[in-house]
Design a protein around this motif. Sequence first.
Motif, mmCIF file in Angstrom:
data_model
loop_
_atom_site.group_PDB
_atom_site.id
_atom_site.type_symbol
_atom_site.label_atom_id
_atom_site.label_comp_id
_atom_site.label_asym_id
_atom_site.label_seq_id
_atom_site.Cartn_x
_atom_site.Cartn_y
_atom_site.Cartn_z
ATOM 1 N N GLY A 40 78.709 134.913 97.266
ATOM 2 C CA GLY A 40 78.260 134.625 95.901
ATOM 3 C C GLY A 40 79.394 134.827 94.924
ATOM 4 O O GLY A 40 80.424 135.421 95.256
ATOM 5 N N CYS A 44 77.218 138.596 90.955
ATOM 6 C CA CYS A 44 75.876 138.141 91.367
ATOM 7 C C CYS A 44 75.048 139.285 91.961
ATOM 8 O O CYS A 44 73.874 139.106 92.257
ATOM 9 C CB CYS A 44 75.970 136.982 92.361
ATOM 10 N N TYR A 225 72.647 134.758 94.336
ATOM 11 C CA TYR A 225 72.878 134.230 92.980
ATOM 12 C C TYR A 225 71.992 134.984 92.004
ATOM 13 O O TYR A 225 70.778 135.090 92.227
ATOM 14 C CB TYR A 225 72.539 132.731 92.949
ATOM 15 N N TYR A 246 72.923 125.097 94.972
ATOM 16 C CA TYR A 246 73.988 126.054 94.641
ATOM 17 C C TYR A 246 74.972 126.179 95.807
ATOM 18 O O TYR A 246 76.186 126.162 95.612
ATOM 19 C CB TYR A 246 73.393 127.426 94.298
ATOM 20 N N SER A 266 77.752 132.068 85.687
ATOM 21 C CA SER A 266 76.633 132.860 86.227
ATOM 22 C C SER A 266 75.782 133.398 85.083
ATOM 23 O O SER A 266 76.325 133.814 84.056
ATOM 24 C CB SER A 266 77.163 134.059 87.006
#
Length: 311
Positions: A40, A44, A225, A246, A266
């Motif tokens: 990630g 995250c 995420y 994603y 993010s």
Amino acid sequence: MVMLDIINLRTHFPSPDGLVKAVDAVDLQIEKRERLGLIGETGCGKTVLGMSIIRLLQPSTRVQGRIIYNGRDLLELNEKEMRLLRGKEIAMILQNPTTSLNPVLKVGDQIAEVLQLHMGLDKREAKAKAVQMLAATMIPEASKRADQYPHELSGGMKERVMIAMGLAGQPSFVIADEPTKGLDVGTKSEIVRLIRDMTTDRSMLMITHDLAAAGEICDRIAVMYAGELLEEASAKTILSDPQHPYTQGFIQSLPSRGLQPIPGSSPSLIDPPQGCRFHPRCPKAMEICKKEHPPMIKLDNGHFARCFLCA
Ligand code: SF4
């Protein structure tokens, strides 16, 4: 056989701006001798997840859920019981060796400390074993390096010291946090090979933003995420047939796949987007994605994805 079973884990901590929900309702299993890559973007929640397992978090952090390791819930152990497990049963290879190593202690002595603590060796035995551990990481001139301070070593050598320290107590379960971060391409491939060779008979959680490295080392990959898992499958499937937009975007951002970054950034872990947390950046977002939170959907063969398109 399941070695680590994480059930509905929530790790939240207070900040001046509000409650940071770094890990939010995560379920994850790691089998005995399985290596799982947790992938990630920075921020995250993946390092916080690793720290939750080994319980190295600020006292103000709220951790809820269950983390069953070999039949025992780690969240129910007291600090003394946890200390006995740390380093011996479960070890962490911390990220950023430059700040993680003690700058005023020779690296051989730092490894020897772990050996004295967890393997019951005396000082002389521990120092000799520390040199062996360094040699096992293929560091050149291991006995000379053992007598050096961290600032005298290159980035790749310091990473080898971290690996030797992490594995010194012969742990069954290793958490490696960003072990290839900041390394040049040549050193990175050496470290990837080293980690792969030195963890063949262990379980490992490898926390990384480096999907290519995880693909070379790990059996399975979970994609994280905004505090939750979005996709999970074998490493081969994630790399060749990702289903979540994603993950697809993450793969397209790899240098080997065209270096196309995912637009946007993010989201906040204090106030993540309603509905699907990825919807503000998703090229396939639909109306429902803004309102409803997608569940994790089982595809096939241990492949799961949190996306309405997979229903
Ligand atoms: Fe995109 Fe919707 Fe799937 Fe989320 S649920 S990844 S917004 S298509």
